[in-house]
Design an enzyme around this catalytic site. Structure first.
Site, mmCIF file in Angstrom:
data_model
loop_
_atom_site.group_PDB
_atom_site.id
_atom_site.type_symbol
_atom_site.label_atom_id
_atom_site.label_comp_id
_atom_site.label_asym_id
_atom_site.label_seq_id
_atom_site.Cartn_x
_atom_site.Cartn_y
_atom_site.Cartn_z
ATOM 1 N N HIS A 36 0.817 -1.219 0.000
ATOM 2 C CA HIS A 36 0.000 0.000 0.000
ATOM 3 C C HIS A 36 0.857 1.279 0.000
ATOM 4 C CE1 HIS A 36 -3.055 2.938 0.923
ATOM 5 N NE2 HIS A 36 -2.555 3.142 2.122
ATOM 6 N N HIS A 40 3.248 7.082 5.402
ATOM 7 C CA HIS A 40 2.026 7.765 5.837
ATOM 8 C C HIS A 40 1.186 7.001 6.854
ATOM 9 C CE1 HIS A 40 -0.063 5.351 2.747
ATOM 10 N NE2 HIS A 40 -1.141 5.582 3.441
ATOM 11 N N GLU A 44 -0.176 6.062 12.350
ATOM 12 C CA GLU A 44 -1.563 5.663 12.528
ATOM 13 C C GLU A 44 -1.694 4.169 12.845
ATOM 14 O OE1 GLU A 44 -4.219 7.635 12.188
ATOM 15 O OE2 GLU A 44 -5.923 6.338 11.735
ATOM 16 N N ASP A 45 -0.944 3.347 12.148
ATOM 17 C CA ASP A 45 -1.183 1.899 12.213
ATOM 18 C C ASP A 45 -0.087 1.056 12.863
ATOM 19 O OD1 ASP A 45 -3.568 2.298 10.956
ATOM 20 O OD2 ASP A 45 -2.814 1.871 8.952
ATOM 21 N N ASP A 74 -3.418 8.189 -1.392
ATOM 22 C CA ASP A 74 -3.791 7.146 -0.431
ATOM 23 C C ASP A 74 -5.209 6.649 -0.733
ATOM 24 O OD1 ASP A 74 -3.827 5.591 1.948
ATOM 25 O OD2 ASP A 74 -4.764 7.250 3.051
HETATM 26 MN MN MN Z 1 -3.033 4.564 3.742
#
Ligand code: MN
Length: 723
Positions: free
Chosen positions: A48, A72, A76-77, A139
């Site tokens: 991704h 990116h 967040e993840d 994205d």
């Molecule tokens: Mn993404």
């Protein structure tokens, strides 16, 4: 599948000097932290960020953007922190990653038309760097390309959001191919049946279609050659989503949509664009109303092209776009093209001023030396003057920067504004002065006991809140003044055996009001309450002169001893005005400033400089350009007029005590007036000459010590509050 080396190759093709090592480092970092993660498709997660970076190379973005594309989702993840990103890749990339994390955290709930517009604006307001939006679009594009792995419910949600928010954003930024692809993908999930039907019908005619496209292309090329124009021609089927919109808008079915093929001619110069247009229109019959000149009048997203539609071979309608290479680049890369696009082009003022910021960006860019500087300037807010907040119901509201819960409260209703005690922002209670930040969810808190404070005027930002707060005070003061005025008037009138109610009924007071140019009786009575008008002035209009004089003599007897008229020295020289000599100075009648007060000067037309106290209500809204700095000159002594209102008992000897207190403090009384009320109270107004603020304080202290005096206040004349 896209490999990291492909990205390096593409970057090198448009920016050979780019810092490839930084990008390699970002790749390794991303690979490491996403190591054991997989996407819903079962593929390694790393695919991704790689694809996102790949899309960004199509926009020819800089290394920082590509690296951010790779990183990116790390904050967040994964367990990665922003600090780690900053340590490893520097502040710039950390800020980009932060921007993306923030956008992904706001939930874009509503899909109503006007709300979608606000959401788009909010996203723009939240990011400080336009690259964040470009990366977000990349994205979203990759997520849409792989949407099939989600549940149908999730697919619908994401597709709708894409259609409402992200496709229009891509359009606004002028990136046509991303907009088109997002729309088609979203449409495919929102209306799978219609999408497939259109696709099937297009496929059925495919052979015949491509033969047709070839034929038209050949005709074009031949004509260009004959006219010595060097150019490219491409033909394509129109986007499925736009065919659908056409069917929907015109209530027709697929077979009735004729112009499903579109052609594009790309030439070198603007002149050639118009030449080609002429050639096409002489070759095939133009369809009236379809010609649009977006070169002469470019769109707000800086898109330029000539558009026309003609009846082509075999009577088929075709759409044609004509543009230069430069224009094509802008249509494909949108805003991204602009920081590489050096030649400043004059763009016409569009009527729609809504997105002037885009044009603004171009303006800035023209004056800036290099890309880095341009990007730096774009980091300043995209919507610098607005913040966007959520209501508890999830609606978005727009406010000027610095707006507070009070602004919000008054935007709902005056009643809510007047009783606002604070707000809950993102679940936490905040004070009235809290300044909103984009993305806040705000709930207003009220209390029936709350009422507006003059202090509010100092920090509210919306004109509506200001007006409503002033209105509240105006109404309140007026009510008080009318009550007080009535009482004073009634009492005085009784001395002459007159009754207020009778006078009002007979229309006498209305006449008097008109003579003093008041709007009505209430205004007249309020003026008495404010102290702007004396009862004697009113009586002068009602009673014969002799009756008045009789009475006046008695009154004067009471006051005579108090009043010593003195000639005033000019206080003008006691002020130092910065940068200006020899000007006429006046002291504002509304606030009567005295030395020691903080003061400010206002240049008036033809009347020199007027001095107000800095907190005077008339000053706060005045034009700041006319402000001049002034200071008191402490070396000189003059006297200044002030007015005091003294609330006391109505008691014998009190006036004498007042006057002796004032004179023992070395102040002159220049005028005095005493009104008494039924309940044995007296309200006196004294005009004094004092030296400065300290002197005034001394005088007031002296008065307050007298038994029977309830309150002493310095009067400021209320002038007409503007609404
Ligand atoms: Mn993404």
């Amino acid at each position: 599948m896209l490999r990291f080396n492909d990205i390096l190759d593409r970057l090198a093709s448009y920016n050979p000097n780019a810092d490839m090592d930084l990008l390699r480092k970002a790749y390794v970092f991303s690979a490491k932290v996403h190591l054991r993660q997989t996407r819903l498709s079962g593929e390694p997660y790393l695919i991704h960020p790689l694809e996102v970076a790949g899309i960004l190379t199509q926009l020819k973005l800089d290394v920082a953007s590509l690296a951010t594309g790779l990183l990116h989702d790390t904050v967040e993840d994964t367990l990665t922190t922003l600090e780690e990103i900053s340590e490893n890749f520097g502040k710039e990339i950390a800020q980009l990653v932060d921007g993306l994390t923030k956008i992904s955290q706001i939930s874009l709930r509503s899909s109503e038309e006007d709300q979608a517009e606000n959401f788009r604006k909010m996203i723009l307001a939240m990011v400080k760097d336009i690259r964040v939006i470009l990366i977000k679009l990349a994205d979203r594009l990759h997520n849409m390309r792989t949407l099939k792995y989600h549940t149908p419910e999730k697919q619908g949600e994401i597709a709708q959001e894409t259609l409402d928010i992200y496709a229009p954003l891509a359009n606004r930024l002028g990136i046509d191919w991303i907009k088109t692809e997002l729309e088609d993908l979203a449409f495919q999930y929102l209306h799978p049946d219609i999408y497939e039907e259109i696709q099937r019908k297009i496929a059925k005619k495919e052979k015949e279609r491509s033969r047709y496209i070839d034929e038209v292309k050949r005709t074009f090329m031949k004509k260009l050659y004959e006219n010595h124009i060097e150019g490219e021609v491409t033909g394509r089927l129109k986007q499925i989503y736009s065919i659908y919109l056409k069917m929907k808008d015109q209530h027709i079915d697929f077979n009735q949509v004729y112009d499903i093929t579109a052609f594009r001619v790309i030439v070198n110069t603007i002149k050639e664009c118009y030449d080609v247009l002429g050639i096409i229109h002489s070759l095939w019959k133009p369809i009236p109303g379809k010609f649009k000149d977006y070169i002469g009048l470019s769109k707000e997203n800086m898109y330029q092209s000539l558009h026309t539609a003609v009846i082509g071979p075999y009577g088929e309608r075709i759409e044609i776009q004509i543009r230069t290479h430069e224009m094509h680049k802008i249509a494909e890369e949108g805003i991204a093209a602009h920081w590489k696009y050096k030649e400043g082009k004059a763009f016409n003022e569009a009527d729609d001023k809504r997105f002037t910021w885009l044009r603004q960006l171009l303006e800035w860019q023209r004056d800036l030396k290099d890309d880095a500087e341009f990007i730096e300037s774009v980091k300043v807010d995209l919507f610098p003057l607005e913040v966007y907040i959520f209501t508890p119901k999830g609606e978005v509201k727009e406010f000027p920067v610095g707006a507070t819960p009070i602004d919000f409260a008054f935007s709902i209703h005056s009643d809510i504004g007047n009783h606002c005690v604070g707000a809950k922002v993102n679940g936490k209670i905040v004070p009235l002065k809290y300044e909103f930040r984009s993305g806040d969810t705000v709930e207003i808190l009220t209390s029936p006991n709350q009422k507006p404070s003059k202090d509010w005027l100092k920090f509210v930002k919306t004109p509506r809140a200001k007006t409503k707060i002033r209105q509240w005070f105006k109404t309140e003061e007026r009510e008080k003044s009318i009550a007080l005025g009535k009482e004073i008037l009634e009492k005085e009138l009784r001395k002459y055996n007159l009754q207020q109610t009778k006078l009002i009924k007979a229309g006498e007071l209305a006449k008097v009001a008109a003579e003093f140019s008041f709007q009505g009786v209430d205004d007249l009575i309020a003026a008495v309450g404010y102290g702007k008008l004396t009862v004697n002035q009113i009586l002068g209009k009602i009673l014969p002169q002799e009756r008045l004089e009789q009475k006046e003599e008695q009154e004067e007897g009471r006051l005579k001893s108090l009043i010593q008229k003195i000639t005033r020295s000019s206080p003008k020289d006691a002020l130092l005005i910065k940068g200006i000599d020899n000007v006429m100075v006046r002291y504002a009648g509304c606030c009567n400033p005295v030395p020691g007060d903080k003061v400010v000067g206002f240049i008036t037309r033809g009347r020199g400089v007027t001095i107000h106290t800095v907190d005077c209500q008339n000053v706060i809204d005045d034009d700041p350009n006319r402000k001049v700095e002034v200071e008191w000159d402490s070396t000189k002594e003059y006297s200044y007029p002030v007015r005091l209102r003294i609330y006391s008992e109505d008691k014998k000897g009190l006036l004498a005590e007042i006057s002796s207190s004032i004179s023992s403090n070395e102040a002159n009384i220049t005028n005095a007036r005493v009104d008494t009320t039924d309940d044995k109270k007296a309200i006196s107004i004294f005009e004094l000459e004092i030296r400065d603020l300290n002197h005034l304080k001394k005088v007031i202290k002296g008065l307050e010590r007298i038994k029977g005096i309830h309150r002493v206040e310095r009067m400021r004349v209320e002038t007409q509050a503007e609404s």
